[in-house]
Design a protein around this motif. Sequence first.
Motif, short mmCIF file in Angstrom:
data_model
loop_
_atom_site.label_atom_id
_atom_site.label_comp_id
_atom_site.label_asym_id
_atom_site.label_seq_id
_atom_site.Cartn_x
_atom_site.Cartn_y
_atom_site.Cartn_z
N PHE A 142 34.36 -7.17 58.33
CA PHE A 142 35.37 -7.62 59.29
C PHE A 142 35.59 -6.60 60.41
O PHE A 142 35.90 -6.98 61.54
CB PHE A 142 36.67 -8.00 58.59
CG PHE A 142 36.60 -9.37 57.96
CD1 PHE A 142 36.60 -10.51 58.75
CD2 PHE A 142 36.48 -9.53 56.59
CE1 PHE A 142 36.49 -11.78 58.20
CE2 PHE A 142 36.38 -10.79 56.02
CZ PHE A 142 36.38 -11.92 56.83
N CYS A 177 46.02 -10.27 57.79
CA CYS A 177 46.42 -10.90 59.06
C CYS A 177 45.32 -10.89 60.11
O CYS A 177 45.41 -11.62 61.09
CB CYS A 177 47.67 -10.21 59.61
SG CYS A 177 47.36 -8.49 60.07
N MET A 197 40.49 -4.90 63.24
CA MET A 197 41.15 -6.20 63.39
C MET A 197 42.60 -5.97 63.81
O MET A 197 43.13 -6.66 64.69
CB MET A 197 41.13 -6.99 62.07
CG MET A 197 39.76 -7.37 61.56
SD MET A 197 38.94 -8.68 62.52
CE MET A 197 39.44 -10.15 61.68
N ALA A 231 46.86 -2.06 55.13
CA ALA A 231 47.17 -2.13 53.70
C ALA A 231 46.21 -3.07 52.99
O ALA A 231 45.75 -4.05 53.57
CB ALA A 231 48.60 -2.63 53.49
#
Length: 261
Positions: free
Chosen positions: A29, A79, A106, A126
């Motif tokens: 990601f 998120c 991100m 986190a």
Amino acid sequence: MATAVGEHPEGLEGEARDRDKGARVRAMFSDIAPTYDLLNGLLSFGVDRRWRAQAAAGALAALPAPGAGPRPRVLDVACGTGDLTLALKRQRPDAEVTGADFAEPMLELARAKARRRGAEVSFVVADGTALPFPDASFDVVTIGYGLRNFADPDAGLREFRRVLRPGGRLAVLEFPPPPRGPFGTLFRFYFRRLLPRLGGLVSGERQAYAYLPESVLGFLTPEELTRRLQAAGFTGVGHESQTFGVSALHLADVPRVRREP
Ligand SMILES: C[S@@+](CC[C@H](N)C(=O)[O-])C[C@H]1O[C@@H](n2cnc3c(N)ncnc32)[C@H](O)[C@@H]1O
């Protein structure tokens, strides 16, 4: 045999495997972050915005009306670039909204997006299976298209339950395995053949967009996820399918503490 708190049910080997998947997912990601939003819109033909708006509305429906109670606290786990986080804030501007993700690139994009829109939300790095928040500290927890990436989704569900207060609500937005029948066949073709090519072309990360269909095809059905939510201690678990079952929204509540008579 019962497993002690914090111990992996499959022992050290299972722990190492989970750590390995976590590291791979985080790296993936982080790599695709720059083109993530563009591809989301492209690959879902723009419907993803509606799916997130519906998830935010379902999650927030459990809250008292604005001004009728203390300021609501809302957490959006995994998120990413913050689209669900910002949908939550848009729908409840009075809430204190936090986004959490373990991929810093991100989050950088999420912070920039929030600044551009003048939205007052905070973002923290986190891991969703070890959240840096006390027990019962949120009224609402959401996770959009994140759970199937967790090395141990059950550990994630237990952690969401821990940080939710009694009476709090969880919303899980996920891509279930495509249904059987002509639509499922068509969707599988799109998902397996076209999507990795298109994703690879735009992002330069073909591997990541081959992982996407595999992770969806191997994920829990809505019925299985319902059982896992119940096993994690949630009640009133329900799900609704979005756009012919391409996406599914699960809502689940934490039981209220019963007062002694
Ligand atoms: C498909 S993206 C979804 C992002 C966003 N929620 C959305 O709706 O677009 C999945 C996100 O989950 C994050 N993620 C995966 N496993 C995680 C974990 N164990 N803890 C925190 N974030 C995680 C990834 O870094 C990635 O940003």
